[in-house]
Design an enzyme around this catalytic site. Structure first.
Site, PDB file in Angstrom:
ATOM      1  N   CYS A   4       0.871  -1.189   0.000  1.00  0.00           N
ATOM      2  CA  CYS A   4       0.000   0.000   0.000  1.00  0.00           C
ATOM      3  C   CYS A   4       0.903   1.233   0.000  1.00  0.00           C
ATOM      4  CB  CYS A   4      -0.910  -0.004   1.228  1.00  0.00           C
ATOM      5  SG  CYS A   4      -1.769   1.563   1.452  1.00  0.00           S
ATOM      6  N   CYS A   7       0.580   3.384   3.153  1.00  0.00           N
ATOM      7  CA  CYS A   7       1.248   2.775   4.317  1.00  0.00           C
ATOM      8  C   CYS A   7       2.757   2.972   4.198  1.00  0.00           C
ATOM      9  CB  CYS A   7       0.907   1.289   4.441  1.00  0.00           C
ATOM     10  SG  CYS A   7      -0.750   0.994   5.096  1.00  0.00           S
ATOM     11  N   ASP A  30      -0.457  16.326  -2.013  1.00  0.00           N
ATOM     12  CA  ASP A  30      -0.740  15.412  -3.126  1.00  0.00           C
ATOM     13  C   ASP A  30       0.351  15.584  -4.195  1.00  0.00           C
ATOM     14  OD1 ASP A  30      -3.561  13.884  -4.243  1.00  0.00           O
ATOM     15  OD2 ASP A  30      -2.019  14.381  -5.712  1.00  0.00           O
ATOM     16  N   HIS A 100      -8.648   8.029   2.347  1.00  0.00           N
ATOM     17  CA  HIS A 100      -8.020   9.352   2.426  1.00  0.00           C
ATOM     18  C   HIS A 100      -9.034  10.438   2.077  1.00  0.00           C
ATOM     19  CE1 HIS A 100      -7.449   7.683  -1.635  1.00  0.00           C
ATOM     20  NE2 HIS A 100      -7.618   8.913  -2.082  1.00  0.00           N
ATOM     21  N   HIS A 102      -9.328  14.238   0.543  1.00  0.00           N
ATOM     22  CA  HIS A 102      -8.633  15.287  -0.191  1.00  0.00           C
ATOM     23  C   HIS A 102      -9.090  16.622   0.396  1.00  0.00           C
ATOM     24  CE1 HIS A 102      -7.620  12.802  -3.896  1.00  0.00           C
ATOM     25  NE2 HIS A 102      -8.584  12.074  -3.376  1.00  0.00           N
TER      26      HIS A 102
HETATM   27  P1  AMP Z   1      -8.004   8.899  -5.210  1.00  0.00           P
HETATM   28  O1  AMP Z   1      -8.204   8.979  -6.696  1.00  0.00           O
HETATM   29  O2  AMP Z   1      -9.112   9.513  -4.414  1.00  0.00           O
HETATM   30  O3  AMP Z   1      -7.669   7.495  -4.761  1.00  0.00           O
HETATM   31  O4  AMP Z   1      -6.747   9.808  -4.907  1.00  0.00           O
HETATM   32  C1  AMP Z   1      -5.440   9.332  -4.856  1.00  0.00           C
HETATM   33  C2  AMP Z   1      -4.537  10.542  -4.803  1.00  0.00           C
HETATM   34  O5  AMP Z   1      -3.257  10.126  -4.350  1.00  0.00           O
HETATM   35  C3  AMP Z   1      -4.334  11.225  -6.157  1.00  0.00           C
HETATM   36  O6  AMP Z   1      -4.743  12.593  -6.062  1.00  0.00           O
HETATM   37  C4  AMP Z   1      -2.831  11.089  -6.395  1.00  0.00           C
HETATM   38  O7  AMP Z   1      -2.276  12.224  -7.026  1.00  0.00           O
HETATM   39  C5  AMP Z   1      -2.290  10.905  -4.989  1.00  0.00           C
HETATM   40  N1  AMP Z   1      -1.031  10.188  -4.864  1.00  0.00           N
HETATM   41  C6  AMP Z   1      -0.707   8.994  -5.422  1.00  0.00           C
HETATM   42  N2  AMP Z   1       0.547   8.634  -5.068  1.00  0.00           N
HETATM   43  C7  AMP Z   1       1.018   9.621  -4.250  1.00  0.00           C
HETATM   44  C8  AMP Z   1       2.242   9.840  -3.562  1.00  0.00           C
HETATM   45  N3  AMP Z   1       3.246   8.963  -3.620  1.00  0.00           N
HETATM   46  N4  AMP Z   1       2.387  10.969  -2.827  1.00  0.00           N
HETATM   47  C9  AMP Z   1       1.369  11.866  -2.761  1.00  0.00           C
HETATM   48  N5  AMP Z   1       0.180  11.707  -3.385  1.00  0.00           N
HETATM   49  C10 AMP Z   1       0.010  10.619  -4.122  1.00  0.00           C
HETATM   50 ZN    ZN Z   2      -2.403   1.442   3.596  1.00  0.00          ZN
END
Ligand code: AMP
Ligand code: ZN
Length: 114
Positions: A4, A7, A30, A100, A102
């Site tokens: 994950c 995680c 993000d 999560h 946003h």
């Molecule tokens: P969701 O589509 O609601 O699952 O949002 C996932 C979010 O995680 C997206 O806005 C991605 O840009 C963000 N994301 C994915 N990998 C990372 C990372 N390593 N660091 C920060 N944000 C991330």
């Molecule tokens: Zn996790």
């Protein structure tokens, strides 16, 4: 939870730009921001989505929202307004299976969301 990415961020195996941390919560920038302010807030416990959060962890949801409120004030978007999004499941567009919120702000939001 192995494999994950959030995680791994909690365990510092993947770098992140942290903006808030306490015993139960982490918030970080993000990586692909959709607004001038785009912060993700996660519980340190792994739950794949809101659907997996049990009744006895409902306090976590309030803690995450109150942390988002504090960060909104720190980022100076509290007065102008901001949006909190919780994607749940495939049709919502949830891509990362670690629950999560946003926190989005710094520009005019549109409604309805896409
Ligand atoms: P969701 O589509 O609601 O699952 O949002 C996932 C979010 O995680 C997206 O806005 C991605 O840009 C963000 N994301 C994915 N990998 C990372 C990372 N390593 N660091 C920060 N944000 C991330
Ligand atoms: Zn996790």
């Amino acid at each position: 939870m192995k494999d994950c990415i959030f995680c791994k961020i909690i365990n510092n195996e993947i770098p992140s730009e942290k903006v808030y941390e306490d015993e139960n919560i982490l918030a970080f920038e993000d990586i692909n921001p959709k607004a001038p302010v785009h912060i993700l807030l996660i519980p340190k416990l792994h739950f794949a989505s809101l659907n997996e959060i049990p009744e006895d962890k409902k306090g976590l949801i309030g803690d995450l929202l109150l942390a988002a409120k504090k960060i909104a004030a720190q980022k100076k978007i509290d007065k102008k307004g901001y949006r909190i999004v919780l994607n749940t499941g495939k049709e919502s567009g949830q891509e990362v299976s670690h629950v999560h919120f946003h926190l989005l702000g710094g520009r005019r939001m549109t409604w309805p969301p896409g």
